[in-house]
Write a protein that holds these residues in place. Structure first.
Motif, short mmCIF file in Angstrom:
data_model
loop_
_atom_site.label_atom_id
_atom_site.label_comp_id
_atom_site.label_asym_id
_atom_site.label_seq_id
_atom_site.Cartn_x
_atom_site.Cartn_y
_atom_site.Cartn_z
N GLY A 154 0.83 -1.20 0.00
CA GLY A 154 0.00 0.00 0.00
C GLY A 154 0.87 1.25 0.00
O GLY A 154 1.92 1.28 0.64
N LEU A 155 0.42 2.25 -0.73
CA LEU A 155 1.14 3.53 -0.73
C LEU A 155 0.21 4.58 -0.14
O LEU A 155 -0.94 4.72 -0.56
N ARG A 156 0.72 5.28 0.85
CA ARG A 156 -0.11 6.30 1.48
C ARG A 156 0.63 7.64 1.49
O ARG A 156 1.86 7.68 1.65
N GLY A 157 -0.12 8.69 1.33
CA GLY A 157 0.48 10.02 1.33
C GLY A 157 -0.52 11.01 0.79
O GLY A 157 -1.48 10.63 0.11
N ILE A 158 -0.29 12.27 1.09
CA ILE A 158 -1.22 13.29 0.60
C ILE A 158 -1.01 13.48 -0.91
O ILE A 158 -0.04 12.97 -1.47
N ASN A 159 -1.88 14.25 -1.53
CA ASN A 159 -1.73 14.55 -2.96
C ASN A 159 -0.36 15.19 -3.20
O ASN A 159 0.04 16.09 -2.45
N GLY A 160 0.33 14.72 -4.23
CA GLY A 160 1.64 15.29 -4.55
C GLY A 160 2.77 14.71 -3.73
O GLY A 160 3.91 15.18 -3.81
N SER A 161 2.48 13.67 -2.96
CA SER A 161 3.55 13.08 -2.13
C SER A 161 4.45 12.15 -2.93
O SER A 161 5.52 11.78 -2.48
N GLY A 162 3.99 11.77 -4.14
CA GLY A 162 4.84 10.95 -5.01
C GLY A 162 4.32 9.54 -5.26
O GLY A 162 5.00 8.73 -5.89
N LYS A 163 3.11 9.25 -4.80
CA LYS A 163 2.55 7.89 -4.97
C LYS A 163 2.44 7.54 -6.47
O LYS A 163 2.91 6.48 -6.89
N THR A 164 1.79 8.43 -7.20
CA THR A 164 1.58 8.13 -8.63
C THR A 164 2.91 8.08 -9.38
O THR A 164 3.11 7.24 -10.26
N MET A 165 3.82 8.97 -9.02
CA MET A 165 5.14 8.97 -9.67
C MET A 165 5.85 7.65 -9.43
O MET A 165 6.48 7.09 -10.34
N LEU A 166 5.75 7.16 -8.21
CA LEU A 166 6.38 5.88 -7.88
C LEU A 166 5.77 4.76 -8.72
O LEU A 166 6.48 3.88 -9.23
N MET A 167 4.45 4.82 -8.88
CA MET A 167 3.78 3.81 -9.69
C MET A 167 4.18 3.92 -11.16
O MET A 167 4.35 2.91 -11.84
N ARG A 168 4.34 5.15 -11.63
CA ARG A 168 4.78 5.34 -13.02
C ARG A 168 6.22 4.83 -13.20
O ARG A 168 6.56 4.30 -14.25
N LEU A 169 7.03 5.01 -12.18
CA LEU A 169 8.41 4.51 -12.25
C LEU A 169 8.42 2.99 -12.35
O LEU A 169 9.14 2.42 -13.17
N ILE A 170 7.63 2.34 -11.51
CA ILE A 170 7.59 0.87 -11.52
C ILE A 170 6.99 0.36 -12.83
O ILE A 170 7.39 -0.69 -13.34
N SER A 171 6.08 1.15 -13.41
CA SER A 171 5.46 0.75 -14.69
C SER A 171 6.40 0.96 -15.88
O SER A 171 6.12 0.51 -16.98
N GLY A 172 7.47 1.71 -15.67
CA GLY A 172 8.40 2.00 -16.77
C GLY A 172 7.97 3.19 -17.60
O GLY A 172 8.56 3.47 -18.64
N LEU A 173 6.95 3.90 -17.15
CA LEU A 173 6.46 5.04 -17.92
C LEU A 173 7.36 6.25 -17.75
O LEU A 173 7.46 7.10 -18.64
N ILE A 174 7.99 6.34 -16.60
CA ILE A 174 9.03 7.36 -16.42
C ILE A 174 10.28 6.63 -15.92
O ILE A 174 10.18 5.55 -15.32
N LEU A 175 11.43 7.20 -16.19
CA LEU A 175 12.68 6.53 -15.82
C LEU A 175 13.36 7.29 -14.69
O LEU A 175 13.34 8.52 -14.66
N PRO A 176 13.97 6.56 -13.77
CA PRO A 176 14.60 7.26 -12.65
C PRO A 176 15.81 8.09 -13.08
O PRO A 176 16.51 7.72 -14.02
N THR A 177 16.02 9.20 -12.38
CA THR A 177 17.23 9.99 -12.65
C THR A 177 18.38 9.48 -11.80
O THR A 177 19.54 9.75 -12.06
N GLY A 178 18.04 8.73 -10.76
CA GLY A 178 19.07 8.11 -9.92
C GLY A 178 18.56 6.78 -9.41
O GLY A 178 17.36 6.57 -9.28
N GLY A 179 19.48 5.86 -9.13
CA GLY A 179 19.09 4.57 -8.59
C GLY A 179 18.62 3.61 -9.66
O GLY A 179 18.66 3.92 -10.86
N THR A 180 18.19 2.42 -9.22
CA THR A 180 17.77 1.40 -10.19
C THR A 180 16.46 0.73 -9.76
O THR A 180 16.15 0.66 -8.58
N ILE A 181 15.74 0.25 -10.77
CA ILE A 181 14.55 -0.56 -10.52
C ILE A 181 14.76 -1.88 -11.25
O ILE A 181 15.04 -1.89 -12.46
N LYS A 182 14.65 -2.97 -10.49
CA LYS A 182 14.81 -4.28 -11.13
C LYS A 182 13.51 -5.06 -10.97
O LYS A 182 12.91 -5.08 -9.90
#
Lengths: 219, 280
Positions: A33-61
């Motif tokens: 579960g991801l919890r946080g107020i609007n703009g806390s980064g939940k959707t961005m994190l989901m987009r990162l895991i989906s491959g829709l956006i790519l990280p500027t640092g770190g890795t996702i495997k």
């Protein structure tokens, strides 16, 4: 067994840090579960895991395959991000059929079964998407995410626009997906729903992971 | 196999979205045909000896553009309305589909395709196919108009119309058949290039701004006879077969092919790292 591994993942968009140094490991049979107020980064994190956006640092495997290098998108993923979006002039069934035609893994019967499962009967499935209520659109979005029984299911605010029966349905779907062996990642404003469904909850604040609650249900 | 399905999706969905715009292009073509038909009568005062306008004459009338403009007090800049309307409308027709698709069903389609290059290639093929369809629709509309108006469907260019109706200022009395190929192919080819460039620019700036940039390129091409403004090659009236020291089609083809290749490569390279965010 699917394993999603995020290591020190950061994301900047137009100079603004939207995800800041997040590390987490998510695996099959678990609901994150991801919890946080609007703009806390939940959707961005989901987009990162989906491959829709790519990280500027770190890795996702995903299963040891580096996202963005070895694979462009997770090999088996179903997503519902923010508001579901389909083609207005097509019926619910036609929209899902068009989507399913890309992978060609399921037939018409399986699409119909999924539609039934999310509470869209035959008549609703034949209706044009533009005539759908918000709740029906949400149900169709969920159907699109789960119909091919993907290894990873991402649901961003799946209970939006749903009535009580719809919320119960989402809970049933999440449990079903977990039992099936999928990694389920769900973001939801409703704390009670997350507490009930998630095996672990990640609290996000301004793009940072501030707290993790493991085994919520047993705590 | 996966790419074929993606392409099928784009062709089906893209043409569904652009269907109405194709109808508008057909109506525009009919209006331009009628304009040419009536202008013939006005200019030659309904002289029965006036030769009929051939299919190629109609096509030339629509895609001619304007002769080279030399700024002076006596000569005012005549805006190439038909030429720019057709090109801009085709550009507008292809403007939003790739973007809107990413904030609609296309987002779910994309994560099912496994590759961003496939998505870009599919959108590029859709873009080219759509532009080709626009031109085929224009060609067919003129054929139908010629059939209805009892005008010959021929590739012959009637020399007297070139100076009288198109105001080409041509020193030539006859025109080689090669000019017909230029009229038929060059506007279409340049249109394909501009549409691809617009789609690539749409990754970097808002689609409306990329459309604005294409409009500026077209206007600059009309204003300046310069081989580097590729819109010039879409104006057959500026061809070497119509005016002395006119533009060579081969240069246009080479320059356009280079720009088209660059646009595709830059687009595919950039889209690999492109952040797919919610539509603002």
């Amino acid at each position: 067994m699917t394993i999603i591994e995020l290591k020190n993942v950061s994301k900047k968009i137009r100079g603004v840090t939207v995800i800041d140094d997040i590390s987490m490991t998510l695996s099959s049979d678990r609901v994150a579960g991801l919890r946080g107020i609007n703009g806390s980064g939940k959707t961005m994190l989901m987009r990162l895991i989906s491959g829709l956006i790519l990280p500027t640092g770190g890795t996702i495997k995903i299963d040891d395959k580096l996202l963005g290098k070895e694979i462009t998108f997770p090999e088996s993923i179903g997503i519902l991000l923010e508001n579901p979006a389909f083609l207005d002039s097509y019926s619910g069934f036609q929209n899902l059929k068009m989507l399913a035609s890309i992978r060609d893994q399921i037939d018409d019967d399986q699409i119909n079964q999924t539609l039934k499962f999310v509470g869209l009967n035959e008549e609703s499935a034949k209706k044009k998407y533009k005539k759908y209520s918000l709740g029906m659109k949400q149900r169709l979005g969920i159907a699109g995410a789960i119909m091919e029984q993907p290894d990873i299911v991402i649901l961003d605010e799946p209970t939006n626009s749903l009535d009580t029966s719809g919320v119960e349905l989402v809970k049933e779907i999440v449990r079903h997906e977990k039992e099936r062996g999928a990694v389920v990642i769900i973001a939801c404003h409703d704390a009670d729903i997350l507490d009930e469904l998630a095996d672990e909850i990640y609290y996000l604040e301004e793009g940072s992971l501030v707290k993790t609650t493991r085994e919520v249900k047993q705590a | 196999m996966n790419f074929y399905k993606l392409l099928k999706y784009d062709l089906k969905n893209g043409f569904r979205v652009g269907g109405l715009k194709l109808m508008i292009i057909i109506l525009m073509t009919l209006a331009f045909c009628l304009d040419f038909y009536l202008r013939k009568d006005i200019v030659y005062m309904v002289d029965p000896l006036t030769p009929p306008g051939t299919w190629m004459d109609y096509l030339f009338y629509i895609f001619a553009g304007i002769k080279e403009y030399t700024p002076s007090i006596t000569e005012e800049f005549i805006f190439p309305i038909k030429w720019i309307l057709i090109h801009l409308f085709i550009l507008y027709s292809t403007l939003y589909y790739p973007h809107r698709d990413l904030s609609s069903l296309g987002l779910n389609v994309l994560v099912r395709t496994k590759g961003r290059l496939a998505w870009w290639l599919s959108k590029s093929i859709w873009n080219i196919s759509y532009v080709l369809t626009c031109y085929i629709s224009i060609f067919l509309t003129i054929i139908i108009f010629c059939l209805v108006a009892n005008e010959p469907i021929s590739l012959e260019i009637t020399p007297m119309f070139v100076n009288d109706l198109l105001d080409a200022g041509s020193p030539f009395d006859t025109f080689p058949s090669y000019l017909a190929s230029i009229i038929l192919l060059m506007p279409m080819f340049i249109s394909i290039v501009l549409n691809l460039v617009q789609m690539t620019l749409g990754l970097f700036i808002k689609p409306l701004y990329s459309f604005g940039m294409m409009a500026v390129i077209l206007l600059a091409s009309a204003y300046f006879l310069n081989p580097f403004f590729i819109g010039n090659y879409a104006m057959p009236i500026r061809s070497e077969y119509v005016i002395e020291n006119g533009l060579q089609a081969t240069t246009g083809v080479m320059l356009s092919a280079l720009i088209m290749t660059l646009a595709f490569l830059i687009g595919s390279f950039y889209f690999k790292r492109y952040d797919i965010l919610a539509e603002e």
